[in-house]
Enzyme design. Structure first.
Site, PDB file in Angstrom:
ATOM      1  N   ASP A 142      -2.335   6.374  -4.108  1.00  0.00           N
ATOM      2  CA  ASP A 142      -1.180   5.734  -3.482  1.00  0.00           C
ATOM      3  C   ASP A 142      -0.620   4.654  -4.419  1.00  0.00           C
ATOM      4  OD1 ASP A 142      -3.154   3.818  -3.161  1.00  0.00           O
ATOM      5  OD2 ASP A 142      -2.600   3.310  -1.112  1.00  0.00           O
ATOM      6  N   SER A 178       0.826  -1.204   0.000  1.00  0.00           N
ATOM      7  CA  SER A 178       0.000   0.000   0.000  1.00  0.00           C
ATOM      8  C   SER A 178       0.865   1.261   0.000  1.00  0.00           C
ATOM      9  CB  SER A 178      -0.954  -0.025   1.194  1.00  0.00           C
ATOM     10  OG  SER A 178      -1.914   0.999   1.085  1.00  0.00           O
ATOM     11  N   ASP A 212      -0.605   1.446  -4.771  1.00  0.00           N
ATOM     12  CA  ASP A 212      -1.452   0.376  -5.305  1.00  0.00           C
ATOM     13  C   ASP A 212      -2.831   0.881  -5.714  1.00  0.00           C
ATOM     14  OD1 ASP A 212      -2.316   0.809  -2.731  1.00  0.00           O
ATOM     15  OD2 ASP A 212      -2.383  -1.298  -2.150  1.00  0.00           O
ATOM     16  N   ASP A 224      -5.465   2.164  -4.327  1.00  0.00           N
ATOM     17  CA  ASP A 224      -6.728   1.897  -3.644  1.00  0.00           C
ATOM     18  C   ASP A 224      -7.123   3.056  -2.721  1.00  0.00           C
ATOM     19  OD1 ASP A 224      -4.862   1.472  -1.635  1.00  0.00           O
ATOM     20  OD2 ASP A 224      -5.638  -0.499  -1.044  1.00  0.00           O
TER      21      ASP A 224
END
Length: 574
Positions: A302, A146, A304, A306
């Site tokens: 961010d 993340s 990734d 999400d």
């Protein structure tokens, strides 16, 4: 250093063949760096519902190819025990070692007779959730950490409905991992061999195309961005570039200025040590670009993709909205849009977590929609969508959000989705611009109407073995030696979520039948004047978090209360 740790180190010295890991271990042993050796080997990385997450490097408490292989063998054992001819979809973000880990995971699954679909390039987390659902696979795996710093990577496992696995599955996988020797325990197949045998294949492009189409369907009917609408965007050297620019084009935003230094994938994250879009430091290059090109909106995702952060042009400056503020704004706007379409607001269901703002409860009482609260973790929001689907009422889902900048509108995925969040944010900003307001001003209007609900967090880091013990002691003390006041505010109630309490569902002016929550290591202290503090260990980092909830008649009042709560929480966690 105790004998068990010495034995682990020796086992790795005897078996490690990966050149970079072998070199690292030899250097640590030669330097007799006991502190670093103990930290690397004092425990195994714990596998839970969030999978694995840790610092890259050699050792049982690190992310490396041996830990990935062992974990994947546990996943393979679980799938072969529960599915006939299981299949898995895999994705990765831009982090270091991600491609290596992806190939190892795919090879282990293939060696266990499991068919694997692998995205041919980095893709956002929500596209993996979608792929699981679209391809009807038995599970999904994402290699991501993340918004953690560059030295981290992680391994998340998804169920056959595209949500992160439940406690029962995590426990079974964890037990299988524990029974799998680190060296020689996992079945291994070379990635290229697995591809040649047809056990691994690239995920078809149609999957991503259909993901974009599903996100587009969430768009407000008939929306087209105003002529000349401009967005500054940064993917923070992560995965968002492809999907974000595609969806913006789909809704008519053709003028997208991408931060050049953060456009390309780079797991070193050279422009910011903490690629988290909630922090101004991470957005600084985007703000510098915005000063030059004067956009209508600044958005960031961010690594990734999400989570989404935003900066709002307001009175010559750029104001960053918090995750809670964006969630509240979006919820209010979406219910307005539903009403404009002639839909009954009382049928709608919104979902958020226990550590997110309580301001949505005020919106629910005003509009009449149902507001549900779940534990921290977007999988629980996904579970609520599944419940609605099982009841034949999936269309009731309005949105879900968590305070950490995660949002989901639509039911195409079962995890937070920054792609759809960017789409919704742009459309919402255009809606308010047509009324002569920016998003900051729209949020202020909501505060004036419902009260100033301000939030904050205190993060206390406790690295290493000693830190783990300290974290446990803090939570034990909060649980077994209850506080009577915090920051001078009397404690009016306490909830220990370890007992699996009931949470009311707020709907209109009524509270519906409560929903039972699973046990969690979370403690809530309710204070006088509608303030509260919630304490919770992080599920992915060695931290204890304190979530602050302050309510005031004015912003100044709420800020003063929050400052007092912050000072008190810092002392409690010191």
């Amino acid at each position: 250093m105790d004998s068990e740790i010495r034995d682990r180190i020796q086992l790795w010295q005897d078996n490690v063949t990966e050149p970079d890991l072998k070199e690292e271990l030899d250097a640590l042993v030669s330097a007799n760096d006991e502190d670093k050796l103990v930290d690397a080997f004092y425990r195994n990385l714990e596998f839970g519902t969030a999978g694995l997450r840790g610092v890259l490097g050699v050792g049982t408490n690190r992310m490396n190819v041996y830990v990935i292989a062992q974990a994947t063998q546990g996943v393979a054992d679980y799938l072969n025990a529960h599915y006939d001819k299981p299949t898995v979809a895999i994705a990765r973000d831009s982090r270091l070692k991600g491609e290596d880990f992806q190939k190892v995971a795919a090879g282990v699954l293939a060696a266990n007779g499991i068919h694997v679909y692998v995205y041919p390039r980095i893709e956002p987390v929500p596209t993996l959730s979608f792929a699981v659902r679209y391809l009807h696979t038995s599970a999904g795996i994402v290699l991501t950490a993340s918004h953690n710093p560059a030295q981290y990577n992680g391994y998340k496992v998804y169920n056959d409905n595209g949500g992160q696995i439940a406690n029962e599955a995590a426990d079974e996988i964890s037990a299988s991992i524990a029974n799998t020797p680190m060296f020689g325990g996992a079945k291994i197949m070379d990635f290229d061999e697995a591809m040649e045998k047809g056990l691994v294949e690239w995920t078809p492009e149609e999957v991503l195309d259909n993901f974009i189409e599903a996100v587009k369907k969430v768009s407000v009917p008939g929306f087209k961005a105003p002529e000349g609408y401009k967005v500054v965007y940064t993917p923070l050297n992560g995965t968002g570039m492809e999907c974000v620019t595609r969806i913006l084009k789909e809704i008519g935003v053709n003028d997208v200025e991408v931060v050049p230094e953060q456009k390309d994938p780079d797991g070193n994250f050279p422009t910011c040590k903490y690629p988290n879009p909630e922090f101004r430091e991470a957005l600084q290059l985007a703000l510098d670009l915005a000063d030059k090109v004067k956009p209508n909106l600044v958005v960031a995702t961010d690594p990734d993709a999400d989570r989404m952060g935003t900066a709002i042009p307001h009175d010559g400056n750029y104001v960053l909205l918090t995750g809670n503020e964006m969630g509240v704004l979006m919820m209010d706007w979406l219910i307005k849009m539903a009403i404009d379409r002639g839909e009954d607001p009382k049928r709608k269901v919104a979902v958020s977590t226990i550590v997110s703002s309580v301001m949505p409860d005020a919106l629910a009482r005003d509009y009449g929609f149902e507001m549900r609260r779940v534990l921290t973790g977007f999988k629980y929001i996904g579970d609520q969508i599944d419940q609605l689907k099982d009841e034949g009422e999936e269309d009731r889902f309005l949105m879900g959000f968590e305070e950490s900048y995660g949002y989901l509108v639509g039911t195409h995925a079962r995890d937070k989705d920054a792609i759809v969040a960017v789409e919704m944010c742009v459309e919402m900003a255009a809606y308010y611009a047509a009324k002569g307001m920016d998003l900051y001003e729209a949020m202020e209007e909501l505060y004036k109407k419902y009260g100033y609900y301000l939030n904050g967090t205190v993060n206390a880091a406790f690295p290493g073995a000693a830190g783990a013990k300290k974290m446990a002691q803090i939570m034990d003390d909060l649980r077994n030696k209850p506080l009577t006041e915090i920051a001078g505010y009397k404690v009016t109630g306490m909830t220990d979520f370890a007992t699996g309490p009931e949470m009311p569902r707020v709907s209109g002016l009524q509270k519906e039948d409560p929903q039972n929550l699973p046990p969690a290591n979370v403690i809530e202290y309710r204070l006088e004047d509608d303030n509260k503090v919630i304490f919770r260990p992080s599920g992915t980092e060695p931290k204890v978090k304190a979530y602050l909830f302050a309510k005031g008649a004015t912003r100044a009042d709420a800020e003063a209360i929050r400052a007092k709560l912050q000072e008190a929480a810092e002392k409690i966690l010191s």
